[in-house]
Write a protein that holds these residues in place. Structure first.
Motif, PDB file in Angstrom:
ATOM      1  N   GLY A  80      -4.886   1.327  -7.220  1.00 29.68           N
ATOM      2  CA  GLY A  80      -5.597  -0.045  -7.286  1.00 29.68           C
ATOM      3  C   GLY A  80      -6.711  -0.091  -8.415  1.00 29.68           C
ATOM      4  N   CYS A 114       3.016   2.475  -5.334  1.00 32.43           N
ATOM      5  CA  CYS A 114       2.814   0.954  -5.064  1.00 32.43           C
ATOM      6  C   CYS A 114       1.255   0.481  -5.934  1.00 32.43           C
ATOM      7  CB  CYS A 114       2.729   0.508  -3.488  1.00 32.43           C
ATOM      8  SG  CYS A 114       1.496   1.323  -2.548  1.00 32.43           S
ATOM      9  N   VAL A 115       1.049  -0.754  -5.789  1.00 33.73           N
ATOM     10  CA  VAL A 115      -0.067  -1.054  -6.269  1.00 33.73           C
ATOM     11  C   VAL A 115      -1.054  -2.226  -5.791  1.00 33.73           C
ATOM     12  CG1 VAL A 115       0.612  -0.385  -8.978  1.00 33.73           C
ATOM     13  CG2 VAL A 115       1.028  -2.997  -7.979  1.00 33.73           C
ATOM     14  N   PHE A 116      -2.263  -2.391  -5.941  1.00 27.54           N
ATOM     15  CA  PHE A 116      -3.106  -3.057  -5.232  1.00 27.54           C
ATOM     16  C   PHE A 116      -4.155  -3.630  -6.079  1.00 27.54           C
ATOM     17  CE2 PHE A 116      -4.456   0.956  -4.021  1.00 27.54           C
ATOM     18  CZ  PHE A 116      -5.991   0.795  -3.879  1.00 27.54           C
ATOM     19  N   THR A 117      -4.724  -4.797  -5.917  1.00 29.90           N
ATOM     20  CA  THR A 117      -5.847  -5.319  -6.711  1.00 29.90           C
ATOM     21  C   THR A 117      -6.653  -6.328  -6.035  1.00 29.90           C
ATOM     22  OG1 THR A 117      -6.248  -6.178  -8.863  1.00 29.90           O
ATOM     23  CG2 THR A 117      -4.410  -7.377  -7.611  1.00 29.90           C
ATOM     24  N   GLN A 126      -4.181 -11.818 -10.296  1.00 21.92           N
ATOM     25  CA  GLN A 126      -3.866 -10.719  -9.498  1.00 21.92           C
ATOM     26  C   GLN A 126      -2.385 -10.187  -9.852  1.00 21.92           C
ATOM     27  OE1 GLN A 126      -4.173 -11.703  -5.457  1.00 21.92           O
ATOM     28  NE2 GLN A 126      -6.482 -12.067  -5.580  1.00 21.92           N
ATOM     29  N   GLU A 127      -1.518 -10.992 -10.268  1.00 20.72           N
ATOM     30  CA  GLU A 127      -0.034 -10.462 -10.061  1.00 20.72           C
ATOM     31  C   GLU A 127       0.136  -9.781 -11.690  1.00 20.72           C
ATOM     32  OE1 GLU A 127       2.502 -13.939  -9.131  1.00 20.72           O
ATOM     33  OE2 GLU A 127       2.300 -13.592  -7.331  1.00 20.72           O
ATOM     34  N   GLN A 130      -1.116  -6.352 -11.332  1.00 19.40           N
ATOM     35  CA  GLN A 130      -0.380  -5.430 -10.668  1.00 19.40           C
ATOM     36  C   GLN A 130       0.723  -5.095 -11.444  1.00 19.40           C
ATOM     37  OE1 GLN A 130       0.030  -8.176  -7.476  1.00 19.40           O
ATOM     38  NE2 GLN A 130      -0.954  -6.996  -5.867  1.00 19.40           N
ATOM     39  N   TYR A 164       4.095  -8.194  -5.121  1.00 15.62           N
ATOM     40  CA  TYR A 164       4.082  -6.968  -5.963  1.00 15.62           C
ATOM     41  C   TYR A 164       3.096  -6.139  -5.233  1.00 15.62           C
ATOM     42  CZ  TYR A 164       5.465 -10.241  -9.608  1.00 15.62           C
ATOM     43  OH  TYR A 164       6.415 -11.073 -10.010  1.00 15.62           O
ATOM     44  N   GLY A 165       2.196  -6.337  -4.279  1.00 18.51           N
ATOM     45  CA  GLY A 165       1.406  -5.644  -3.455  1.00 18.51           C
ATOM     46  C   GLY A 165       0.124  -6.286  -2.888  1.00 18.51           C
ATOM     47  N   SER A 167      -3.571  -7.606  -2.344  1.00 16.35           N
ATOM     48  CA  SER A 167      -4.613  -8.104  -3.127  1.00 16.35           C
ATOM     49  C   SER A 167      -5.639  -8.894  -2.239  1.00 16.35           C
ATOM     50  CB  SER A 167      -4.024  -9.043  -4.038  1.00 16.35           C
ATOM     51  OG  SER A 167      -3.396 -10.186  -3.633  1.00 16.35           O
TER      52      SER A 167
END
Length: 207
Positions: A80, A114-117, A126-127, A130, A164-165, A167
């Protein structure tokens, strides 16, 4: 069969606390899966004009700085970063720029990730952020997972959440005002951690 827990590394960089909140919620999701353990880690800050003018609020995190060997020995990774001009933060990119030894050894190949933001506005990048975090993970041979639309809150959340994850909107970056995660964002982050841990646990059994 191994009796060792499935270790999921939740690695993040957080300037004002929102990405940290997401990391904590993902860790809760990880530990909701029997036999899975979440390890919360952050990355070292790097010197910059911005950080000298507006230093990071170090009271937001007491988590240790990541060591490369912890990546080697984890069974899965949640990564993240806040949005910095549509990209991952400089501190996070600097960390990945120094993981060549792991790339050479293939230490991360076939591990799920996995990813987060978080961003200061709903359309703040955001995307793309990610996606920027996914790139080094693909180069390391990791199996990158998204957040499926089987999660009902992904259809209706207004504060954050992408395929995508997880956020979230983070607040005002000028006055450094963070906001608390709303219920939908918390639910999505928890579900993402739970899904990552479930897959990592299954893969560990197969290996």
């Amino acid at each position: 069969m191994s009796t060792e827990p499935t270790r999921i590394l939740v690695l993040y960089h957080s300037r004002h606390g929102t990405t940290l909140q997401l990391a904590r919620q993902i860790a809760r999701g990880v530990e909701s899966v029997t036999g899975c353990q979440a390890l919360l880690r952050t990355v070292a800050e790097i010197t910059s004009i911005e950080s000298e003018i507006a230093p990071r609020d170090h009271t937001t995190s007491s988590d240790p700085v990541i060591r490369l060997e912890e990546l080697t020995h984890c069974d899965g990774l949640a990564l993240g970063s806040p949005v910095w001009f549509g990209n991952m933060s400089a501190a996070m990119k600097h960390f990945w720029d120094n993981t060549t030894s792991l790339w050479v050894s293939g230490s991360l190949i076939d591990k799920p990730a996995c990813v987060f933001t978080s961003s200061s506005s709903p359309h703040g990048g955001q995307e793309t952020t990610q996606q920027s975090m996914m790139l080094p993970l693909f180069h390391h041979g990791m199996m990158v997972m998204g957040l499926p639309y089987s999660e009902p809150d992904l259809h209706t959340s207004s504060q954050g959440g992408t395929p995508y994850g997880a956020s979230s909107i983070s607040g005002d970056p000028v006055n450094h005002g963070g906001i608390s995660l709303n219920t939908q964002v918390k639910t999505l982050a928890f579900a993402q951690g739970q899904r990552l841990a479930t897959i990592a646990k299954r893969l560990k059994v197969l290996n």
